[in-house]
Scaffold this active site. Structure first.
Site, PDB file in Angstrom:
ATOM      1  N   HIS A 187     -53.657  58.440  40.969  1.00  0.00           N
ATOM      2  CA  HIS A 187     -52.562  58.447  41.954  1.00  0.00           C
ATOM      3  C   HIS A 187     -52.137  56.987  42.141  1.00  0.00           C
ATOM      4  O   HIS A 187     -52.976  56.085  42.035  1.00  0.00           O
ATOM      5  CB  HIS A 187     -53.009  58.902  43.346  1.00  0.00           C
ATOM      6  CG  HIS A 187     -53.573  60.268  43.458  1.00  0.00           C
ATOM      7  ND1 HIS A 187     -54.872  60.562  43.172  1.00  0.00           N
ATOM      8  CD2 HIS A 187     -53.028  61.433  43.903  1.00  0.00           C
ATOM      9  CE1 HIS A 187     -55.114  61.843  43.418  1.00  0.00           C
ATOM     10  NE2 HIS A 187     -54.013  62.407  43.854  1.00  0.00           N
ATOM     11  N   ASP A 199     -54.457  55.050  44.411  1.00  0.00           N
ATOM     12  CA  ASP A 199     -55.841  54.787  43.981  1.00  0.00           C
ATOM     13  C   ASP A 199     -55.961  53.425  43.335  1.00  0.00           C
ATOM     14  O   ASP A 199     -57.007  52.805  43.360  1.00  0.00           O
ATOM     15  CB  ASP A 199     -56.302  55.756  42.863  1.00  0.00           C
ATOM     16  CG  ASP A 199     -56.101  57.202  43.192  1.00  0.00           C
ATOM     17  OD1 ASP A 199     -56.148  57.540  44.378  1.00  0.00           O
ATOM     18  OD2 ASP A 199     -55.900  57.992  42.252  1.00  0.00           O
TER      19      ASP A 199
HETATM   20  C1  XLS Z   1     -57.084  68.171  45.627  1.00  0.00           C
HETATM   21  C2  XLS Z   1     -56.515  68.043  44.295  1.00  0.00           C
HETATM   22  C3  XLS Z   1     -56.102  66.631  43.906  1.00  0.00           C
HETATM   23  C4  XLS Z   1     -55.170  66.652  42.737  1.00  0.00           C
HETATM   24  C5  XLS Z   1     -54.407  65.389  42.517  1.00  0.00           C
HETATM   25  O1  XLS Z   1     -57.725  69.140  45.977  1.00  0.00           O
HETATM   26  O2  XLS Z   1     -57.432  68.566  43.379  1.00  0.00           O
HETATM   27  O3  XLS Z   1     -57.223  65.844  43.666  1.00  0.00           O
HETATM   28  O4  XLS Z   1     -55.854  66.955  41.556  1.00  0.00           O
HETATM   29  O5  XLS Z   1     -53.620  65.051  43.588  1.00  0.00           O
END
Ligand code: XLS
Ligand code: NI
Ligand code: NI
Length: 455
Positions: free
Chosen positions: A119, A122
């Protein structure tokens, strides 16, 4: 491409700084015996081995995620961060981000991860304005470019975090305030373009806040329309910039909100149809999201495959005893083998991959635990792929299914499906031919016996 960059000195920290392992985890085969010098090896993940005509690495396309492995500090709803990584905590946030990138690419090297996922928030600190945040990202992008070039690690997908900041507490695209919609659009534009420049294979949208807490304050109809508009804008921009990756929605029924619009594969497909996007957008499926929606992972994969929208997978699992997204590394062979069987039946994972959107347990505080977790999960998935290959090649399961439906290959079966029989015509036929259906066993237990023989 090499970039000059005013990187803090920490960006060149030696690669042994964070993990005790010196050499990347290597393939050693089933008979591998650990030694103090080589405590860990792949027993099944032989990346060059051909599985159904493709290199194992290309069938599995493993990805390591940035957020849980390097961003998350080991908090839970009751506990403070337990990990205290060298790149967490105080210090110049940009220097910390560079240190984090070093650690990340070091892990990718050690476990031989061909892909990664991130993301925006991150990888680089959020600034006071969107412009400042984007500048931070741009600097990390240059670091990624160099590191990707050096290591050959590729980007499976990028995504924008449209859920952590309080501005998104009432949703991003589905927010009652159009300014939030605009801000989210600007953020996605930036990350989509960054993903494009880094040659990402996919772009993911997970709508964690695209839902509601109570209908008392929610105009559901409006929110769905807003979400449809947003997704159309993303697809439009993808084509405008020439991004050839797939746009993926990641369904999840709830958590953090009480109800999320991208509930499951069936719901997402209906939504895509309603907005004319069923040929533009696919799904990124996650094991525990499927369970939370009341389905098995295999169900969601099979349905997405049947609808032609299987995009990519998040392989982290839930816990049978806990009703929330525990994001654990997969460790159950039959479960993952059934997953891989459905993936292969659907024609493979294509441009997607197997992403570990997985968290260490909070007590696994050593950076080395990241190595063990990923390598163990990768080896398990490789083993599961080999089981699934056997299931397919043997063909007994598929022959059973084929035989079960063979009536549909008869003249009557075909005519019904081609729309050549009205209710009236069928009623006449039943009488004229004295049709009396004969029930047959579905042989579930016998098939379970067969399936067990492959594991
Ligand atoms: C949350 C999601 C998230 C997505 C990416 O539950 O799994 O981690 O994979 O935003
Ligand atoms: Ni999740
Ligand atoms: Ni996920």
């Amino acid at each position: 491409m090499m970039q000059t960059l005013d990187a803090a000195p920490v960006a060149t920290a030696p690669h042994t700084a964070y993990f005790s392992l010196r050499q990347p985890v290597a393939f050693r085969g089933e008979g591998f015996q650990p030694t103090p010098d080589e405590p860990l090896a792949y027993r099944y993940y032989d990346k060059n081995r051909l599985v159904l005509g493709k290199r194992m690495e290309d069938q599995l396309r493993f990805a390591t995620c940035y957020w849980h492995s390097f961003g998350w500090g080991g908090t839970d709803p009751f506990g403070e961060p337990s990990f205290q990584r060298p790149w967490h905590g105080a210090g110049d946030p940009m220097a910390q981000a560079l240190r984090k990138a070093d650690a990340a690419f070091d892990l990718f090297r050690l476990i031989d991860s061909p892909f990664f996922t991130f993301h925006d928030r991150d990888v680089a600190p959020e600034g006071a304005t969107l412009r400042e945040s984007n500048e931070h990202l741009r600097r990390i992008e240059a670091v990624f470019e160099r590191k990707m070039d050096e290591t050959g690690v590729r980007l499976l997908w990028g995504t924008a975090n449209l859920f952590s900041n309080r501005r998104y507490m009432a949703g991003a695209a589905t927010n009652p305030d159009p300014d939030v919609f605009a801000y989210a659009a600007a953020q996605v534009k930036n990350v989509l373009e960054m993903t494009h420049r880094l040659k990402g294979h996919n772009y993911v949208l997970w709508g964690g806040r695209e839902g509601y807490e109570t209908l008392l304050n929610t105009d559901l109809k409006r929110e769905l329309a807003q979400l449809g508009r947003f997704l159309n804008l993303v697809v439009e921009h993808k084509h405008r910039i020439g991004f050839t990756g797939q746009i993926l929605i990641e369904p999840k029924p709830a958590e953090p909100t009480k109800h999320q619009y991208d509930y499951d594969v069936g719901t997402v497909y209906g939504f895509l149809k309603a907005h004319g996007l069923e040929n533009e957008v696919k799904v990124n499926l996650e094991q525990n999201h499927a369970l939370l929606a009341g389905h098995t992972f295999e169900h969601e994969i099979a349905l997405a495959g049947a609808l032609g929208i299987l995009g990519s997978l998040d392989m982290n699992r839930g816990d049978e005893m806990l009703g929330w997204d525990t994001d654990q590394f997969p460790n159950n062979l039959p479960q993952v083998a059934m997953t891989m069987y459905e993936v292969l039946k659907a024609g493979g994972i294509g441009q997607g991959g197997l992403n570990f959107d997985a968290k260490l347990r909070r007590q696994s505080i050593d950076p080395d635990d990241l190595v063990w977790a990923h390598a163990t999960a990768m080896d398990l998935c490789a083993r599961a792929l080999l089981v699934a290959e056997k299931m397919l090649q043997d063909g007994a399961l598929q022959r059973h299914v084929q035989a079960r439906y063979q009536g549909w290959d008869t003249e009557r079966g075909r005519a019904i499906l081609q729309g050549e029989r009205s209710l009236e015509a069928l009623a006449r036929e039943v009488e004229a031919d004295a049709i009396e259906p004969q029930p047959r066993s579905a042989q579930q237990e016998r098939l379970e016996h067969l399936a067990n023989s492959y594991f």
